[in-house]
Motif scaffolding. Structure first.
Motif, PDB file in Angstrom:
ATOM      1  N   ILE A   1     -17.691  28.389 -60.490  1.00 15.53           N
ATOM      2  CA  ILE A   1     -16.141  28.063 -60.373  1.00 15.53           C
ATOM      3  C   ILE A   1     -15.442  27.355 -59.444  1.00 15.53           C
ATOM      4  CG2 ILE A   1     -13.527  29.376 -60.382  1.00 15.53           C
ATOM      5  CD1 ILE A   1     -15.474  31.792 -61.965  1.00 15.53           C
ATOM      6  N   HIS A   2     -14.620  26.671 -58.921  1.00 12.65           N
ATOM      7  CA  HIS A   2     -14.296  25.882 -58.297  1.00 12.65           C
ATOM      8  C   HIS A   2     -12.165  26.209 -57.788  1.00 12.65           C
ATOM      9  CE1 HIS A   2     -17.748  23.356 -58.354  1.00 12.65           C
ATOM     10  NE2 HIS A   2     -17.872  23.406 -59.604  1.00 12.65           N
ATOM     11  N   TYR A   3     -12.418  26.675 -57.246  1.00 14.80           N
ATOM     12  CA  TYR A   3     -10.631  26.543 -56.542  1.00 14.80           C
ATOM     13  C   TYR A   3      -9.707  25.483 -56.381  1.00 14.80           C
ATOM     14  CZ  TYR A   3      -6.281  28.440 -54.671  1.00 14.80           C
ATOM     15  OH  TYR A   3      -4.926  28.752 -54.953  1.00 14.80           O
ATOM     16  N   CYS A   4      -9.634  25.129 -57.452  1.00 16.89           N
ATOM     17  CA  CYS A   4      -8.719  23.681 -57.636  1.00 16.89           C
ATOM     18  C   CYS A   4      -6.910  23.862 -57.710  1.00 16.89           C
ATOM     19  CB  CYS A   4      -9.544  22.787 -58.371  1.00 16.89           C
ATOM     20  SG  CYS A   4      -9.027  21.334 -58.722  1.00 16.89           S
TER      21      CYS A   4
ATOM     22  N   ALA B   1      -5.706  27.258 -61.602  1.00 16.06           N
ATOM     23  CA  ALA B   1      -5.947  27.104 -60.910  1.00 16.06           C
ATOM     24  C   ALA B   1      -7.225  26.966 -59.761  1.00 16.06           C
ATOM     25  CB  ALA B   1      -5.048  28.970 -59.997  1.00 16.06           C
ATOM     26  N   ASN B   2      -8.030  26.937 -61.258  1.00 14.37           N
ATOM     27  CA  ASN B   2      -9.474  27.622 -61.190  1.00 14.37           C
ATOM     28  C   ASN B   2      -9.855  26.155 -62.043  1.00 14.37           C
ATOM     29  OD1 ASN B   2      -9.941  29.697 -59.278  1.00 14.37           O
ATOM     30  ND2 ASN B   2      -9.362  30.989 -61.001  1.00 14.37           N
TER      31      ASN B   2
ATOM     32  N   ARG C   1      -2.944  36.203 -59.930  1.00 11.13           N
ATOM     33  CA  ARG C   1      -2.279  35.590 -58.935  1.00 11.13           C
ATOM     34  C   ARG C   1      -0.837  35.866 -59.805  1.00 11.13           C
ATOM     35  NH1 ARG C   1      -1.969  31.048 -61.185  1.00 11.13           N
ATOM     36  NH2 ARG C   1      -1.389  29.960 -58.918  1.00 11.13           N
TER      37      ARG C   1
ATOM     38  N   LYS D   1     -13.197  25.964 -64.318  1.00 12.13           N
ATOM     39  CA  LYS D   1     -14.640  26.382 -64.075  1.00 12.13           C
ATOM     40  C   LYS D   1     -15.465  25.145 -64.856  1.00 12.13           C
ATOM     41  CE  LYS D   1     -11.688  30.608 -64.479  1.00 12.13           C
ATOM     42  NZ  LYS D   1     -12.009  31.403 -65.491  1.00 12.13           N
TER      43      LYS D   1
ATOM     44  N   SER E   1      -7.291  35.596 -64.179  1.00 16.78           N
ATOM     45  CA  SER E   1      -6.540  35.072 -63.116  1.00 16.78           C
ATOM     46  C   SER E   1      -5.443  35.557 -63.106  1.00 16.78           C
ATOM     47  CB  SER E   1      -7.151  34.131 -61.791  1.00 16.78           C
ATOM     48  OG  SER E   1      -6.294  33.311 -62.226  1.00 16.78           O
TER      49      SER E   1
ATOM     50  N   THR F   1     -10.358  35.839 -55.671  1.00 13.02           N
ATOM     51  CA  THR F   1     -10.752  34.243 -55.375  1.00 13.02           C
ATOM     52  C   THR F   1      -9.763  33.671 -55.133  1.00 13.02           C
ATOM     53  OG1 THR F   1     -11.060  34.077 -57.514  1.00 13.02           O
ATOM     54  CG2 THR F   1     -12.658  34.521 -56.237  1.00 13.02           C
ATOM     55  N   VAL F   2      -8.170  33.743 -54.660  1.00  6.76           N
ATOM     56  CA  VAL F   2      -7.206  32.847 -54.694  1.00  6.76           C
ATOM     57  C   VAL F   2      -6.525  33.078 -53.550  1.00  6.76           C
ATOM     58  CG1 VAL F   2      -6.550  33.066 -57.421  1.00  6.76           C
ATOM     59  CG2 VAL F   2      -6.177  34.776 -55.708  1.00  6.76           C
TER      60      VAL F   2
END
Length: 308
Positions: A21-24, A9-10, A155, A12, A120, A198-199
């Motif tokens: 931290i990039h949401y990806c 999901a992230n 999550r 880092k 998460s 952050t999700v």
């Protein structure tokens, strides 16, 4: 040099005592290369767990995609494996080695502790006094031994742990729909704040206290007007209790089996774990970044071993 953790999901990145931290969400067109282009010209030590994402036909395909995506942005990248070594290209040893990097980093500093990393999505339970025995373990092995518990701070769906709940005095079965997640639970209970949420929310609404209560009320096919704040909080408390009992049971079993003396807490939920056990919260330890521990860990291990 930077450390990178490519999760499901992230993504880092650890660089110069700074965590980004990039949401990806990981799938076949995940923008890993685009995210990492700003780090071009650097050297990178990398760990991953995103190869398990169901956008890939299998782990082999996921590993190849992640390695190639990272190398397009940062050609001088090496990848940490479950053998405790670094590799230049795709190999099955790279699958879900992020937890081992954390153990490798911390094992000398906390030699007789169990690391509990509440992230998460999952919880890693890692006995640091058994590092050699940890090498080569797959996630399948860790699930079998209770070293990996698939529940997290943000999550996890509420029905992943609850089948029924007492709401306003009535035992009530819950819906299996994706109405609410653990981020809603921990937000309304004060374990995280909105900045930690952050999700994406299940309904696309905001991350406010009221919106989280509304999502929780849908778990019993209701809404906030119908069951009220007290009913929604009952759902949150029931999930929290089940989640903590599950984690506590596994941690205590691992401690007994490995004769470990204590617990250290990491991950975005380190404060939650430190409330469950009398333990060291790594978020309070200078020089450690528990919300991106594998990214820091793989960077530190690479520097220690002098691979570049």
């Amino acid at each position: 040099m930077i450390g990178i953790d490519v999760g499901g999901a992230n993504l880092k990145v650890f660089e110069n005592d700074t965590v980004t931290i990039h949401y990806c969400p990981m799938w076949q067109k995940a923008p890993i290369t685009e995210i990492l282009k700003s780090y071009s010209g650097k050297k990178a030590a990398v760990v991953m767990s995103g190869e398990l994402a169901d956008g890939f036909a299998n782990k082999k395909e996921g590993i190849k995609f992640i390695v190639e995506s990272v190398k397009r942005a940062i050609p001088e990248s090496l990848f940490y494996g479950t053998d405790g070594g670094f590799h230049e290209g795709p190999t099955s040893l790279l699958a879900a080695a992020n937890w081992l990097a954390s153990a490798d980093f911390l094992r000398e500093r906390y030699p007789d502790q169990v690391l509990v990393d509440l992230g998460s999505t999952t919880t890693d339970i890692i006995p640091l006094n058994s590092f050699e025995a940890l090498k080569g373990m797959r996630d399948l092995d860790r699930l079998r031994k209770g070293y990996l518990v698939y529940t997290g701070t943000l999550r996890s769906t509420v029905p992943s742990l609850l089948r029924s709940v007492s709401v306003n005095g009535y035992d009530t079965l819950v819906s299996s729909e994706y109405f609410a997640q653990s981020a809603d639970v921990h937000l309304v209970l004060g374990n995280i704040d909105e900045a930690d949420y952050t999700v994406p929310t299940p309904d696309g609404a905001t991350t406010s206290y009221e919106a989280s209560l509304q999502r929780l009320s849908r778990v019993v096919c209701s809404d906030l007007e119908e069951i009220g704040e007290s009913g929604a909080l009952e759902i949150a408390r029931a999930f929290y209790s089940e989640q903590m009992n599950l984690i506590k049971e596994q941690v205590e079993r691992v401690m007994d089996e490995t004769r470990s003396s204590g617990v250290i807490a990491a991950g975005i939920g380190s404060n939650i774990i430190s409330g469950l056990f009398d333990c060291i919260d790594l978020s309070c330890e200078p020089g450690i970044y528990p919300d991106a521990l594998p990214a820091q860990a793989v960077c530190e291990v690479a520097e220690r071993t002098g691979i570049f």
